[in-house]
Motif scaffolding. Structure first.
Motif, PDB file in Angstrom:
ATOM      1  N   ALA A  32     -22.984  -4.022  -4.034  1.00  0.00           N
ATOM      2  CA  ALA A  32     -22.151  -4.880  -4.876  1.00  0.00           C
ATOM      3  C   ALA A  32     -20.684  -4.819  -4.459  1.00  0.00           C
ATOM      4  O   ALA A  32     -19.957  -5.811  -4.556  1.00  0.00           O
ATOM      5  CB  ALA A  32     -22.299  -4.492  -6.344  1.00  0.00           C
ATOM      6  N   ALA A  33     -20.241  -3.669  -3.965  1.00  0.00           N
ATOM      7  CA  ALA A  33     -18.845  -3.504  -3.552  1.00  0.00           C
ATOM      8  C   ALA A  33     -18.536  -4.232  -2.249  1.00  0.00           C
ATOM      9  O   ALA A  33     -17.389  -4.568  -1.979  1.00  0.00           O
ATOM     10  CB  ALA A  33     -18.507  -2.019  -3.416  1.00  0.00           C
ATOM     11  N   GLY A  34     -19.556  -4.488  -1.430  1.00  0.00           N
ATOM     12  CA  GLY A  34     -19.350  -5.213  -0.184  1.00  0.00           C
ATOM     13  C   GLY A  34     -20.598  -5.237   0.663  1.00  0.00           C
ATOM     14  O   GLY A  34     -21.273  -4.221   0.798  1.00  0.00           O
ATOM     15  N   HIS A  35     -20.931  -6.406   1.180  1.00  0.00           N
ATOM     16  CA  HIS A  35     -22.116  -6.566   2.026  1.00  0.00           C
ATOM     17  C   HIS A  35     -21.932  -7.771   2.949  1.00  0.00           C
ATOM     18  O   HIS A  35     -20.999  -8.553   2.759  1.00  0.00           O
ATOM     19  CB  HIS A  35     -23.392  -6.718   1.174  1.00  0.00           C
ATOM     20  N   LEU A  94     -19.620  -0.867  10.767  1.00  0.00           N
ATOM     21  CA  LEU A  94     -19.196  -1.534  12.003  1.00  0.00           C
ATOM     22  C   LEU A  94     -19.129  -3.046  11.791  1.00  0.00           C
ATOM     23  O   LEU A  94     -18.219  -3.709  12.310  1.00  0.00           O
ATOM     24  CB  LEU A  94     -20.134  -1.179  13.157  1.00  0.00           C
ATOM     25  N   TRP A  95     -20.082  -3.604  11.027  1.00  0.00           N
ATOM     26  CA  TRP A  95     -20.038  -5.045  10.737  1.00  0.00           C
ATOM     27  C   TRP A  95     -18.715  -5.408  10.060  1.00  0.00           C
ATOM     28  O   TRP A  95     -18.045  -6.355  10.432  1.00  0.00           O
ATOM     29  CB  TRP A  95     -21.208  -5.450   9.841  1.00  0.00           C
ATOM     30  N   ARG A  96     -18.342  -4.640   9.023  1.00  0.00           N
ATOM     31  CA  ARG A  96     -17.121  -4.925   8.264  1.00  0.00           C
ATOM     32  C   ARG A  96     -15.889  -4.848   9.165  1.00  0.00           C
ATOM     33  O   ARG A  96     -14.971  -5.651   9.031  1.00  0.00           O
ATOM     34  CB  ARG A  96     -16.995  -3.940   7.098  1.00  0.00           C
ATOM     35  N   ASN A  97     -15.882  -3.903  10.096  1.00  0.00           N
ATOM     36  CA  ASN A  97     -14.754  -3.791  11.022  1.00  0.00           C
ATOM     37  C   ASN A  97     -14.737  -4.929  12.038  1.00  0.00           C
ATOM     38  O   ASN A  97     -13.676  -5.355  12.489  1.00  0.00           O
ATOM     39  CB  ASN A  97     -14.784  -2.447  11.745  1.00  0.00           C
ATOM     40  N   THR A  98     -15.916  -5.422  12.398  1.00  0.00           N
ATOM     41  CA  THR A  98     -16.026  -6.483  13.400  1.00  0.00           C
ATOM     42  C   THR A  98     -15.819  -7.869  12.792  1.00  0.00           C
ATOM     43  O   THR A  98     -15.172  -8.726  13.386  1.00  0.00           O
ATOM     44  CB  THR A  98     -17.414  -6.417  14.079  1.00  0.00           C
ATOM     45  N   TYR A  99     -16.388  -8.092  11.593  1.00  0.00           N
ATOM     46  CA  TYR A  99     -16.340  -9.403  10.928  1.00  0.00           C
ATOM     47  C   TYR A  99     -15.860  -9.265   9.477  1.00  0.00           C
ATOM     48  O   TYR A  99     -16.607  -9.549   8.535  1.00  0.00           O
ATOM     49  CB  TYR A  99     -17.729 -10.058  10.935  1.00  0.00           C
ATOM     50  N   PRO A 100     -14.615  -8.838   9.265  1.00  0.00           N
ATOM     51  CA  PRO A 100     -14.152  -8.614   7.885  1.00  0.00           C
ATOM     52  C   PRO A 100     -14.195  -9.857   7.009  1.00  0.00           C
ATOM     53  O   PRO A 100     -14.375  -9.752   5.801  1.00  0.00           O
ATOM     54  CB  PRO A 100     -12.720  -8.102   8.070  1.00  0.00           C
TER      55      PRO A 100
END
Length: 109
Positions: A32-35, A94-100
């Protein structure tokens, strides 16, 4: 029987652009906080319903925190008859860092 494949966030992004399904196996409150935008939250309570309703031949991406637990979950889905399963190396971090810009917030429901 096929096996799952490990892929980078960039490869996952290409598959998502082609309509792949992404499932996130982290805890509900963390999800819920981020996906990943469009991800489906899966846990022990929802996985059976997901499997019953899923297209077993559709590309299915599995993501966790850092890319370790997703490998076990991906292997499980292959064992349930899924034919095109991927574990995202580096996980959501890594996804969040690559595609924020391509993350979302909100509950699984």
């Amino acid at each position: 029987m096929s096996e799952f494949k490990r892929i980078t966030p960039e490869q996952a992004q290409e598959l998502l652009a082609k309509g792949a399904v992404v499932v996130d196996i982290r805890e509900a409150q963390v999800f819920a906080a981020g996906h990943i935008a469009g991800a489906i939250h899966l846990d022990n309570h929802s996985v059976a319903d997901f499997i019953r309703a899923a297209d077993l031949d559709a590309p299915t991406l599995v993501v966790c925190y850092h890319g370790n637990s997703s490998q076990s979950a991906a292997a499980y889905l292959v064992g349930q008859g899924f034919s095109d399963v991927y574990s995202i190396d580096g996980g959501f971090e890594l996804w969040r860092n690559t595609y924020p810009a391509e993350t979302a917030q909100g509950s699984a429901e």
